[in-house]
Motif scaffolding. Structure first.
Motif, mmCIF file in Angstrom:
data_model
loop_
_atom_site.group_PDB
_atom_site.id
_atom_site.type_symbol
_atom_site.label_atom_id
_atom_site.label_comp_id
_atom_site.label_asym_id
_atom_site.label_seq_id
_atom_site.Cartn_x
_atom_site.Cartn_y
_atom_site.Cartn_z
ATOM 1 N N GLY A 12 0.787 -1.217 0.000
ATOM 2 C CA GLY A 12 0.000 0.000 0.000
ATOM 3 C C GLY A 12 0.823 1.272 0.000
ATOM 4 N N LEU A 13 2.012 1.272 0.574
ATOM 5 C CA LEU A 13 2.862 2.456 0.612
ATOM 6 C C LEU A 13 3.913 2.388 -0.496
ATOM 7 C CD1 LEU A 13 3.552 2.792 4.460
ATOM 8 C CD2 LEU A 13 1.805 3.962 3.097
ATOM 9 N N THR A 83 -1.262 2.576 6.983
ATOM 10 C CA THR A 83 -1.433 3.186 5.668
ATOM 11 C C THR A 83 -2.440 4.321 5.817
ATOM 12 O OG1 THR A 83 -3.179 1.607 5.072
ATOM 13 C CG2 THR A 83 -0.934 1.089 4.347
ATOM 14 N N PRO A 84 -2.379 5.329 4.963
ATOM 15 C CA PRO A 84 -3.342 6.426 5.082
ATOM 16 C C PRO A 84 -4.763 5.964 4.812
ATOM 17 C CG PRO A 84 -1.989 6.691 3.115
ATOM 18 C CD PRO A 84 -1.414 5.553 3.872
ATOM 19 N N ARG A 85 -5.697 6.636 5.425
ATOM 20 C CA ARG A 85 -7.113 6.314 5.246
ATOM 21 C C ARG A 85 -7.491 6.507 3.777
ATOM 22 N NH1 ARG A 85 -11.567 9.675 5.176
ATOM 23 N NH2 ARG A 85 -10.249 11.437 5.785
ATOM 24 N N PHE A 232 6.302 11.304 0.487
ATOM 25 C CA PHE A 232 5.351 10.239 0.202
ATOM 26 C C PHE A 232 4.560 9.940 1.479
ATOM 27 C CE2 PHE A 232 9.004 8.501 -2.580
ATOM 28 C CZ PHE A 232 8.631 9.295 -3.653
ATOM 29 N N ALA A 233 3.522 9.153 1.355
ATOM 30 C CA ALA A 233 2.822 8.672 2.537
ATOM 31 C C ALA A 233 3.795 7.857 3.387
ATOM 32 C CB ALA A 233 1.617 7.815 2.147
ATOM 33 N N GLY A 234 4.123 8.360 4.573
ATOM 34 C CA GLY A 234 5.007 7.655 5.481
ATOM 35 C C GLY A 234 6.477 7.692 5.115
ATOM 36 N N SER A 235 6.873 8.485 4.141
ATOM 37 C CA SER A 235 8.275 8.501 3.735
ATOM 38 C C SER A 235 8.576 9.802 2.997
ATOM 39 C CB SER A 235 8.594 7.281 2.853
ATOM 40 O OG SER A 235 9.983 7.177 2.601
#
Length: 283
Positions: A12-13, A83-85, A232-235
């Motif tokens: 997902g990420l 992971t993002p919603r 990025f999402a989470g990075s």
């Protein structure tokens, strides 16, 4: 001492936990031997973790985070599978994320429009113009602008066919090879119907990196930041040569925006300012 065995590849990420470790290690100039020493991992296990995001050995993740300047609780949330919603279309009715793949790398472009005038702006092109053309036709849009976040090939691969399809489309970008009349500058504002788009310089991952902040949107997010590969999402995007510059620009330009803000990265899922402040281990 908290110890974690991480043997499932993240889904997902854009980046798994091993990617995050590798990017921070290389950005800080930390050797593999240093990480092996603080984590208790073998050299082989570290290489596997950075490459695949999975490892069969136990990780001492708190000293790892301290050595690599990662936020331990946020890093643990990535390890735990955050992971993002997922966002529904009604949350962002004027934005479409358009993902294209060259057979090995998926990249996002974004189409944004004013609901009254139907004027649209495209942010990056991705690999293939066809889904962009299809969305423009389905929504009855007039493509007014093409904004480029940075000139890495995956983000501009479809530029030539798109400029042939839409010859009146105005190009805005930064960096080498961009004609002076098309160069964007810090804080420059563009109008798209009732929407206001501000260009903010975010070098680091790329020397010509630009984040475009859009104000006046409807839905759950009155504001969106088209960030390219800055975050990025989470990075964050890889920035081995300019790691601290990249982090500083992300903090000052992106993470300082008002809530609520939708964050639209060049790779991986959509995320939000709130979620990145809560879960991104680089900050």
């Amino acid at each position: 001492m908290n110890v974690f065995r991480y043997d499932e590849v993240m889904s997902g990420l854009e980046d798994h936990a091993g990617d995050i470790v590798r990017k921070s290690r290389m950005g800080l100039g930390v050797s593999e031997a240093d990480v092996v020493e603080v984590t208790g991992l073998s050299q082989k296990a570290l290489e596997q973790f950075e490459s695949e995001g999975s490892v069969q050995e136990e990780i001492q993740w708190e000293p790892l985070c301290e050595r690599l300047q990662l936020h331990p609780e946020k890093f643990k949330s990535i390890l735990d599978g955050w992971t993002p919603r997922p966002l529904q279309g009604e949350s962002m009715p004027q934005i479409r994320q358009i993902a294209t793949d060259d057979g090995g790398m998926e990249v996002n472009a974004y189409l944004v429009w004013d609901p009254d005038s139907r004027e649209a702006a495209l942010f990056d092109t991705g690999w293939n113009p066809d889904p962009i053309k299809k969305c423009i036709q389905q929504e009855g849009l007039t493509l007014k602008n093409l904004f480029i976040t940075h000139q890495h090939h995956d983000h501009i691969a479809a530029m030539t066919p798109l400029r042939k399809l839409y010859p009146s489309m105005q190009l805005q970008a930064q960096g080498h090879g961009v004609p002076p009349k098309n160069q964007v500058s810090e804080g420059q504002m563009f109008s798209l119907g009732t929407l206001k788009i501000h260009a903010r310089m975010t070098p680091g991952h790329a020397s010509d990196g630009v984040t475009y902040v859009i104000n006046g949107l409807s839905g759950d997010f009155p504001r969106a930041a088209i960030v390219g590969d800055a975050i990025f999402a989470g990075s964050m995007g890889g920035a081995t040569a300019h790691f601290e510059l990249a982090k500083t620009k992300i903090r000052k330009v992106i993470l300082s925006l008002d809530q609520p803000t939708l964050i639209c990265p060049g790779h991986g899922p959509l995320t939000t300012l709130k979620e990145e402040q809560s879960h991104n281990p680089f900050f």
